[in-house]
Design a protein around this motif. Sequence first.
Motif, mmCIF file in Angstrom:
data_model
loop_
_atom_site.group_PDB
_atom_site.id
_atom_site.type_symbol
_atom_site.label_atom_id
_atom_site.label_comp_id
_atom_site.label_asym_id
_atom_site.label_seq_id
_atom_site.Cartn_x
_atom_site.Cartn_y
_atom_site.Cartn_z
ATOM 1 N N PRO A 296 0.837 -1.208 0.000
ATOM 2 C CA PRO A 296 0.000 0.000 0.000
ATOM 3 C C PRO A 296 0.868 1.253 0.000
ATOM 4 C CG PRO A 296 -0.064 -1.088 2.145
ATOM 5 C CD PRO A 296 0.657 -2.009 1.225
ATOM 6 N N MET A 297 0.402 2.287 -0.707
ATOM 7 C CA MET A 297 1.219 3.487 -0.906
ATOM 8 C C MET A 297 0.474 4.747 -0.469
ATOM 9 S SD MET A 297 2.947 2.631 -4.647
ATOM 10 C CE MET A 297 1.540 1.777 -5.402
ATOM 11 N N LEU A 298 1.216 5.664 0.136
ATOM 12 C CA LEU A 298 0.750 7.016 0.400
ATOM 13 C C LEU A 298 1.589 7.957 -0.455
ATOM 14 C CD1 LEU A 298 0.348 7.135 4.306
ATOM 15 C CD2 LEU A 298 -1.364 6.555 2.581
ATOM 16 N N PHE A 299 0.923 8.867 -1.162
ATOM 17 C CA PHE A 299 1.624 9.751 -2.096
ATOM 18 C C PHE A 299 1.679 11.173 -1.555
ATOM 19 C CE2 PHE A 299 -0.721 6.603 -4.782
ATOM 20 C CZ PHE A 299 0.392 5.832 -5.099
ATOM 21 N N TYR A 300 2.845 11.798 -1.703
ATOM 22 C CA TYR A 300 2.984 13.178 -1.227
ATOM 23 C C TYR A 300 3.530 14.081 -2.327
ATOM 24 C CZ TYR A 300 8.011 12.169 -0.607
ATOM 25 O OH TYR A 300 9.327 11.806 -0.809
ATOM 26 N N GLU A 301 3.083 15.314 -2.322
ATOM 27 C CA GLU A 301 3.584 16.403 -3.151
ATOM 28 C C GLU A 301 3.904 15.994 -4.593
ATOM 29 O OE1 GLU A 301 6.891 17.939 -0.911
ATOM 30 O OE2 GLU A 301 5.601 19.003 0.481
ATOM 31 N N PRO A 302 2.906 15.514 -5.344
ATOM 32 C CA PRO A 302 3.180 15.186 -6.746
ATOM 33 C C PRO A 302 3.592 16.433 -7.524
ATOM 34 C CG PRO A 302 0.813 15.194 -6.314
ATOM 35 C CD PRO A 302 1.488 15.319 -4.985
ATOM 36 N N ILE A 303 4.603 16.292 -8.371
ATOM 37 C CA ILE A 303 4.987 17.397 -9.243
ATOM 38 C C ILE A 303 3.814 17.666 -10.186
ATOM 39 C CG2 ILE A 303 6.587 18.153 -11.053
ATOM 40 C CD1 ILE A 303 8.647 16.237 -9.819
ATOM 41 N N PRO A 304 3.378 18.922 -10.315
ATOM 42 C CA PRO A 304 2.261 19.211 -11.220
ATOM 43 C C PRO A 304 2.549 18.676 -12.624
ATOM 44 C CG PRO A 304 2.757 21.126 -9.868
ATOM 45 C CD PRO A 304 3.849 20.122 -9.604
ATOM 46 N N GLY A 305 1.595 17.939 -13.159
ATOM 47 C CA GLY A 305 1.812 17.320 -14.460
ATOM 48 C C GLY A 305 1.672 15.827 -14.350
ATOM 49 N N GLN A 306 2.690 15.101 -14.837
ATOM 50 C CA GLN A 306 2.571 13.651 -14.924
ATOM 51 C C GLN A 306 2.448 12.980 -13.563
ATOM 52 O OE1 GLN A 306 5.293 15.418 -15.647
ATOM 53 N NE2 GLN A 306 7.196 14.228 -15.502
ATOM 54 N N GLU A 307 3.112 13.503 -12.504
ATOM 55 C CA GLU A 307 2.986 12.865 -11.199
ATOM 56 C C GLU A 307 1.579 13.001 -10.646
ATOM 57 O OE1 GLU A 307 7.513 12.706 -9.384
ATOM 58 O OE2 GLU A 307 5.958 13.803 -8.294
ATOM 59 N N GLU A 308 0.904 14.100 -10.955
ATOM 60 C CA GLU A 308 -0.492 14.235 -10.530
ATOM 61 C C GLU A 308 -1.362 13.164 -11.188
ATOM 62 O OE1 GLU A 308 -1.109 18.975 -9.581
ATOM 63 O OE2 GLU A 308 -1.245 18.300 -11.663
ATOM 64 N N VAL A 309 -1.125 12.904 -12.477
ATOM 65 C CA VAL A 309 -1.911 11.899 -13.186
ATOM 66 C C VAL A 309 -1.569 10.501 -12.672
ATOM 67 C CG1 VAL A 309 -2.522 10.954 -15.444
ATOM 68 C CG2 VAL A 309 -2.032 13.395 -15.205
ATOM 69 N N ASN A 310 -0.277 10.248 -12.411
ATOM 70 C CA ASN A 310 0.112 8.969 -11.809
ATOM 71 C C ASN A 310 -0.641 8.743 -10.508
ATOM 72 O OD1 ASN A 310 2.020 8.710 -13.871
ATOM 73 N ND2 ASN A 310 3.731 9.363 -12.592
ATOM 74 N N CYS A 311 -0.656 9.779 -9.684
ATOM 75 C CA CYS A 311 -1.307 9.697 -8.378
ATOM 76 C C CYS A 311 -2.794 9.403 -8.535
ATOM 77 C CB CYS A 311 -1.089 11.010 -7.628
ATOM 78 S SG CYS A 311 -1.684 10.998 -5.937
ATOM 79 N N GLU A 312 -3.444 10.116 -9.445
ATOM 80 C CA GLU A 312 -4.878 9.897 -9.674
ATOM 81 C C GLU A 312 -5.147 8.462 -10.093
ATOM 82 O OE1 GLU A 312 -5.855 12.781 -12.605
ATOM 83 O OE2 GLU A 312 -5.645 14.502 -11.245
ATOM 84 N N TYR A 313 -4.297 7.918 -10.955
ATOM 85 C CA TYR A 313 -4.512 6.551 -11.435
ATOM 86 C C TYR A 313 -4.408 5.549 -10.288
ATOM 87 C CZ TYR A 313 -3.747 2.020 -13.565
ATOM 88 O OH TYR A 313 -3.836 0.690 -13.872
ATOM 89 N N PHE A 314 -3.364 5.644 -9.474
ATOM 90 C CA PHE A 314 -3.153 4.639 -8.429
ATOM 91 C C PHE A 314 -4.143 4.793 -7.273
ATOM 92 C CE2 PHE A 314 0.756 3.968 -10.718
ATOM 93 C CZ PHE A 314 0.937 2.597 -10.583
ATOM 94 N N VAL A 315 -4.576 6.005 -6.997
ATOM 95 C CA VAL A 315 -5.615 6.191 -5.984
ATOM 96 C C VAL A 315 -6.932 5.598 -6.483
ATOM 97 C CG1 VAL A 315 -7.011 7.899 -4.757
ATOM 98 C CG2 VAL A 315 -4.530 8.191 -4.889
ATOM 99 N N ALA A 316 -7.282 5.916 -7.736
ATOM 100 C CA ALA A 316 -8.535 5.396 -8.301
ATOM 101 C C ALA A 316 -8.518 3.877 -8.404
ATOM 102 C CB ALA A 316 -8.780 6.012 -9.680
ATOM 103 N N SER A 317 -7.330 3.289 -8.602
ATOM 104 C CA SER A 317 -7.216 1.840 -8.734
ATOM 105 C C SER A 317 -7.158 1.132 -7.387
ATOM 106 C CB SER A 317 -5.964 1.481 -9.547
ATOM 107 O OG SER A 317 -6.036 2.022 -10.842
ATOM 108 N N GLY A 318 -7.094 1.894 -6.302
ATOM 109 C CA GLY A 318 -7.096 1.294 -4.974
ATOM 110 C C GLY A 318 -5.735 0.887 -4.448
ATOM 111 N N PHE A 319 -4.659 1.300 -5.119
ATOM 112 C CA PHE A 319 -3.313 0.923 -4.676
ATOM 113 C C PHE A 319 -2.694 1.958 -3.741
ATOM 114 C CE2 PHE A 319 -3.724 -1.730 -8.441
ATOM 115 C CZ PHE A 319 -3.182 -2.919 -7.996
#
Length: 371
Positions: A296-319
């Motif tokens: 399980p992962m907790l995400f912090y301070e995504p760089i605006p851009g691709q890291e925000e989209v990465n974060c959205e994908y993994f949160v939405a996928s339940g990871f």
Amino acid sequence: MRKKRVLLLSEGFGSGHTQAAYALAVGLRSLDSTIQTRVIELGNFLNPVIGPMIVSAYRKTVTKQPKLLGKLYRRQYKKSLNRFAQLALHRLFYTHTEQVISQLKPDLIVCTHPLPNAVVSRLKRLGLQIPLYTLITDYDAHGTWTSSEVNKYLVSTVEVKKKLTDRGISPSRIEVTGIPVHPNFWQTYDKSELQAQFDLKPLPTVLIMGGGWGIMYSDDLLAYMTRWRDRIQLIYCVGNNEKVRERMLAESSFQHPNIKVLGFTKEINKLMDVSDLLITKPGGMTCTEGLSKGIPMLFYEPIPGQEEVNCEYFVASGFGEMLVSTETIDKWFELIQEPYTSGQHRMNLLNKRNQQYNPMECSRAVLQLMQ
């Protein structure tokens, strides 16, 4: 018969692009021992003085002005690099790329970063006959990855494939392969043996990563985590950021038997196995490595851009989940102290991983496409 050769071109803007190239190279060789691979960070290879300076400037921008990067990312989101930009890149930084390709004589070129991808695309437009595959190392598809000269796109998810097809790219030129991770991340290790190797106690363990550049979370929340040090083991990985490591080691709150502050290590796969929770920036490669381990992962301070989209994908996928407050820390640090609940959650993630991801799929796809 001459062995088939695959040239993998990356850049040093963050470690994930090059890690993906090496992971694909190892995967190809494990599937077919007759294949020869070569991984090159092209800018640093061609310009060993200027290249690192450019990467250093980018790193400072990521650290000091992430919002500026986000604006640039969004402004150019749907635009590929035009011919003038490709020419400028070639003339300024990549003048000897054609010579390198001519010397190595690859049967296939795979690019894991948009800049060498743009340069090779230009060479193909000028007559280079070698197939070009583009491995997109995030869970988004920025326009700078795209070029009409790319023979095949290797992408992380069906969502990324749709983003490319929405831009007019034929579905036949896109393979959903997932981002490759090194085969080490598909191995499982005995937890008690890992605890002995890393001098850890049989306690719930949290791995906090700052990526290869060691860009860590806010000092306040880093310090807050140490309040749990009598019940939770904390492993801080700060990559190559020796200044951050020295500063943390000098602070009394980090001076505790249950706290480890590590620099660069090649054993992240083992540290993920011995840990119960990963706290990280949502880089595409790190997230995929965490996915492969079912942690399980907790995400912090995504760089605006691709890291925000990465974060959205993994949160939405339940990871994973966004780390937004001390309450998020408290919730998860409490959860991993309940062995049954924590174990069941990880087992669920591993089952979900098995349904969605195979770390060798990208290597298999490339091998099949080469035949």
